[in-house]
Structures are given as structure tokens and as C-alpha cells.
Design a protein around this motif. Structure first.
Motif, mmCIF file in Angstrom:
data_model
loop_
_atom_site.group_PDB
_atom_site.id
_atom_site.type_symbol
_atom_site.label_atom_id
_atom_site.label_comp_id
_atom_site.label_asym_id
_atom_site.label_seq_id
_atom_site.Cartn_x
_atom_site.Cartn_y
_atom_site.Cartn_z
ATOM 1 N N ALA A 14 39.097 35.482 32.208
ATOM 2 C CA ALA A 14 38.825 36.361 33.336
ATOM 3 C C ALA A 14 39.300 37.784 33.047
ATOM 4 O O ALA A 14 38.592 38.758 33.352
ATOM 5 C CB ALA A 14 39.496 35.824 34.597
ATOM 6 N N VAL A 15 40.475 37.907 32.453
ATOM 7 C CA VAL A 15 40.975 39.235 32.085
ATOM 8 C C VAL A 15 40.019 39.889 31.103
ATOM 9 O O VAL A 15 39.689 41.081 31.209
ATOM 10 C CB VAL A 15 42.393 39.134 31.498
ATOM 11 C CG1 VAL A 15 42.815 40.462 30.870
ATOM 12 C CG2 VAL A 15 43.393 38.731 32.574
ATOM 13 N N GLY A 51 39.363 46.376 31.302
ATOM 14 C CA GLY A 51 40.497 47.180 31.742
ATOM 15 C C GLY A 51 40.913 46.868 33.164
ATOM 16 O O GLY A 51 42.109 46.881 33.488
ATOM 17 N N HIS A 52 39.948 46.560 34.027
ATOM 18 C CA HIS A 52 40.284 46.203 35.405
ATOM 19 C C HIS A 52 41.102 44.908 35.440
ATOM 20 O O HIS A 52 42.017 44.758 36.248
ATOM 21 C CB HIS A 52 38.999 46.035 36.231
ATOM 22 C CG HIS A 52 38.218 47.297 36.392
ATOM 23 N ND1 HIS A 52 38.685 48.382 37.097
ATOM 24 C CD2 HIS A 52 36.986 47.650 35.924
ATOM 25 C CE1 HIS A 52 37.782 49.357 37.072
ATOM 26 N NE2 HIS A 52 36.748 48.935 36.363
ATOM 27 N N GLU A 98 46.759 45.394 39.956
ATOM 28 C CA GLU A 98 46.218 45.477 41.319
ATOM 29 C C GLU A 98 45.090 44.481 41.564
ATOM 30 O O GLU A 98 44.814 44.111 42.718
ATOM 31 C CB GLU A 98 45.728 46.898 41.603
ATOM 32 C CG GLU A 98 44.566 47.331 40.740
ATOM 33 C CD GLU A 98 44.205 48.794 40.949
ATOM 34 O OE1 GLU A 98 43.554 49.085 41.982
ATOM 35 O OE2 GLU A 98 44.564 49.626 40.098
ATOM 36 N N HIS A 99 44.435 44.028 40.519
ATOM 37 C CA HIS A 99 43.331 43.085 40.675
ATOM 38 C C HIS A 99 43.798 41.629 40.676
ATOM 39 O O HIS A 99 42.998 40.731 40.951
ATOM 40 C CB HIS A 99 42.293 43.308 39.575
ATOM 41 C CG HIS A 99 41.609 44.641 39.651
ATOM 42 N ND1 HIS A 99 40.564 44.905 40.512
ATOM 43 C CD2 HIS A 99 41.854 45.804 38.995
ATOM 44 C CE1 HIS A 99 40.187 46.160 40.374
ATOM 45 N NE2 HIS A 99 40.950 46.731 39.469
#
Length: 381
Positions: A334-335, A340-341, A346-347
């Protein structure tokens, strides 16, 4: 494939209205690393703690598979994995062994409070010197008339800083091997019992964990859970439910993560097309799906076999190993998909990675599961 009836679906769907409130602020709470009493109050209101216990104690009398189904929903809807872990710890560490092995007096004293969430439970097994080798535990309980006197220490005790009652496993006969271990119900305010400061840890930060120290802790023999020397029988019963209940939550978390990745892969455009159209990304998501469904099937099939009274030693080891490793791989994927998000706190995806590492360690490490399966195959003798 398990098919759920209307009552089971209603139980799971009834929990859904709490998910937003339970999840609210989960990233900030993870950073702070403290137990959220206001969220525990919400857990109490949901009634989920009462599901697996008999109605006479304030429970709803649901079976293992139904409990798993509802907990999977919790994993899918609640983003605070530490809160979910503290919940399953209370159910499995204290409520489950009490209902199976407790006397009527013990059940009357503790089970209604466990069902309502008024009392938080923990169990103290691991010691610094022995780690996963419970046979090496040094905490002892010496008989003194109608009491036992406990001395020693335990480490990595989940819920310890907030627990009201702790199931403590201690050695009552130094030369009796597995038959020398006894389980005790110890109230957190018992003189001589001290709780260490909450330990800082990599993940599951909202589920507090600490050491326990026993200095001439006197426990009446009426607080023995099960029989003297029967501690490993209690622990075996507990660990079967702990694996099923804790790791089906991870399956729910994996489902949420997969759905999130699919949605992102469809909407995120790179080089003129959605990233999901790139085979490397699509294959990664397909692999997440395969491992999710494999873990789900192993857990539910094992739960059914347990309910049928079959020997599930190997099944549990496989299910635990598959789910914990798949959850970790899913979180890393998932990362990578979010790029980068995904790397930004925060995500909440990097938090998933830290949380999932814990699953490869607690309830028996990955290496322990391999050893257990090998042993059951007759290897290493």
C-alpha cells in the motif's frame, strides 16, 4: 465459503455506525501513544465485548465464527488498530479463560464487568529471560496455607497499564515441567503488584504495554483459574481464540487497505493513464487480494474446525503465519502504491506497516509457527 445469516449480518452492520467516531483522530493518537479512554467508552457502548459470553453474565452467547465475523468488520471499519488490539486482548486474556475454567464465584465477580467493558483485562506470560519459551518462566507462586505468594516479573504485558484484572501464569512446582504452571486471577490493586511505565513501541501505540513486578503478592487459592498445575491447559485454550480473534481483525484491515489501493489506482494518473493500468501496480494489487482471501479462508476454516472439536494445532499455526506475514506485505504494498503520499504519516499507511510488524511477533513469532508446523510433521526429532 462461509455464508452469514441475517442475525450475524445485523450484528456486524450494527457496529458500523461507530466506526467514524472510533477512528477519529487515529493518526494523532498514534503519535501521542496514549490509551484513549474516550474511545474505550465508545467500545463499551457498542456492546462488542459481550458477544462471545453467556447471557447470564451479560453476554450475547455468540459462537466463535460469529465473533470472528463481527471482529473482521471492526478491522475493516476502525482505523485505530491499537484500540482493536486492546479490545481482543481483554476478551481473550481474561473473559475467554474465565468462562471456560472459572468457578461460578469467579465468573460472577468478573465476567459481567468484562462484558460491559467496565473491567479491562490482561494476561502476563512472557518474561525477559524466556521470551517465547514459556517453559522457562521464573515467576513463582509458593503455597502458604490458603494463599499463594507470587514473586517475579513479566514483560510485554498488553493492557497492563490500564488493566483491572490480570491472568498471571506462574510456576507452582519447579520440577514439574508443564504441570508446574498455574494461572491466577490477580486484581491490579493487589498489594505487592507494581506496574511499570508504559513502554514505547514501534506500532499499536494506542494499546499500552508494560512490565509487571510481583513482590510477595498474596493471592487467595480461590483466585486460581482452573486447577493448580493446569496453567498450560488454560493458556492453550486462550491462545486458540487469541489467534482467531486478533488476526481476523487484521483481515478486516487488509480488506480496507485493498479497497483503498484499488480506488487510488483507478484515480491516480501517471504517464497519461491510471496507475492501475500499469501491470506492475495491478499485479501488486492482485497479490494483495490473493493473500487476503487466503488468510480469510484459513482463519474461518480453522474457526469452524475448532467449533467442531477437531485438533487445530497445525491449522492455527498456518493461519497465524499466513495472516501476519500477508498483513505486513499488504501494508508495504500500500505504501508503494501510494508512493510519496503513502510514506507520509498523515495518510495512516506507514502506521499500518508499523502495526503489522507486531503481528509477526505476538501470539508466537513467525519462527515459532514454522517450528510448530515442522514438529507436527515429525521433523526435527
Amino acid at each position: 465459503m462461509t455464508r452469514w445469516n441475517a442475525d450475524q449480518r445485523a450484528l456486524r452492520e450494527g457496529l458500523a455506525r461507530w466506526y467514524d467516531d472510533l477512528s477519529d483522530g487515529h493518526v494523532e493518537r498514534d503519535e501521542e501513544g496514549g490509551f484513549a479512554w474516550d474511545k474505550w467508552k465508545l467500545i463499551r457502548e457498542t456492546g462488542i465485548l459481550s458477544l462471545p459470553f453467556e447471557e447470564r453474565w451479560g453476554g450475547l452467547g455468540q459462537d466463535v465464527l460469529t465473533m470472528m465475523y463481527v471482529l473482521e468488520g471492526l478491522g475493516e471499519g476502525c482505523r485505530d488498530s491499537g484500540l482493536s488490539f486492546s479490545l481482543t486482548t481483554t476478551i481473550c486474556s481474561t473473559g475467554v479463560p474465565l468462562e471456560k475454567f472459572g468457578t461460578d464465584e469467579q465468573k460472577q465477580r468478573y465476567l459481567p464487568r468484562i462484558c460491559s467493558g467496565e473491567a479491562i483485562g490482561a494476561h502476563a506470560i512472557t518474561e525477559a529471560s524466556g521470551g517465547s519459551d514459556a517453559m522457562r518462566m521464573l515467576t513463582k507462586a509458593d503455597r502458604d496455607g490458603d494463599e499463594f505468594v507470587l514473586n517475579g516479573s513479566k514483560t510485554f504485558v498488553s493492557n497492563a497499564p490500564v488493566a483491572d484484572v490480570i491472568v498471571v501464569y506462574a510456576r507452582t512446582r519447579p520440577d514439574a515441567g508443564a504441570l508446574g504452571i498455574t494461572a491466577f486471577l490477580v486484581d491490579a490493586d493487589t498489594p505487592g503488584l507494581s506496574v511499570g511505565k508504559p513502554m514505547k513501541k514501534m506500532g499499536l501505540r494506542t494499546s499500552p504495554l508494560s512490565e509487571l513486578f510481583f513482590d510477595d503478592v498474596r493471592v487467595p487459592k480461590s483466585q486460581v483459574l482452573g486447577r493448580v498445575g493446569g496453567g498450560f491447559m488454560v493458556l492453550d485454550h486462550v491462545m486458540k481464540r487469541e489467534i482467531l480473534y486478533s488476526f481476523i481483525v487484521n483481515v478486516g484491515e487488509m480488506q480496507h487497505r485493498l479497497d483503498r489501493c484499488i480506488e487510488y489506482a483507478k484515480s491516480r494518473v501517471q504517464f497519461g493513464k491510471p496507475i492501475g493500468a500499469h501491470q506492475s501496480v495491478a499485479n501488486r494489487i492482485v497479490e494483495m487480494k490473493i493473500k487476503l482471501e487466503t488468510a480469510r479462508k484459513w482463519l474461518y476454516d480453522t474457526g469452524q474446525r475448532l467449533m467442531d472439536g477437531e485438533n487445530v494445532t497445525v491449522d492455527l499455526a498456518i493461519a497465524k503465519l499466513l495472516t501476519s506475514e500477508s498483513n505486513l506485505e499488504s501494508s508495504l504494498s500500500a505504501v508503494q502504491i501510494f508512493g510519496g503520499h503513502g510514506y507520509m504519516s498523515e495518510h495512516g499507511l506507514e502506521k499500518d506497516v508499523r502495526n503489522s510488524v507486531a503481528g509477526t511477533i505476538y501470539s508466537g513469532t513467525t519462527e515459532i509457527q514454522y517450528n510448530r508446523i515442522a514438529s507436527m510433521l515429525g521433523l526435527g526429532k
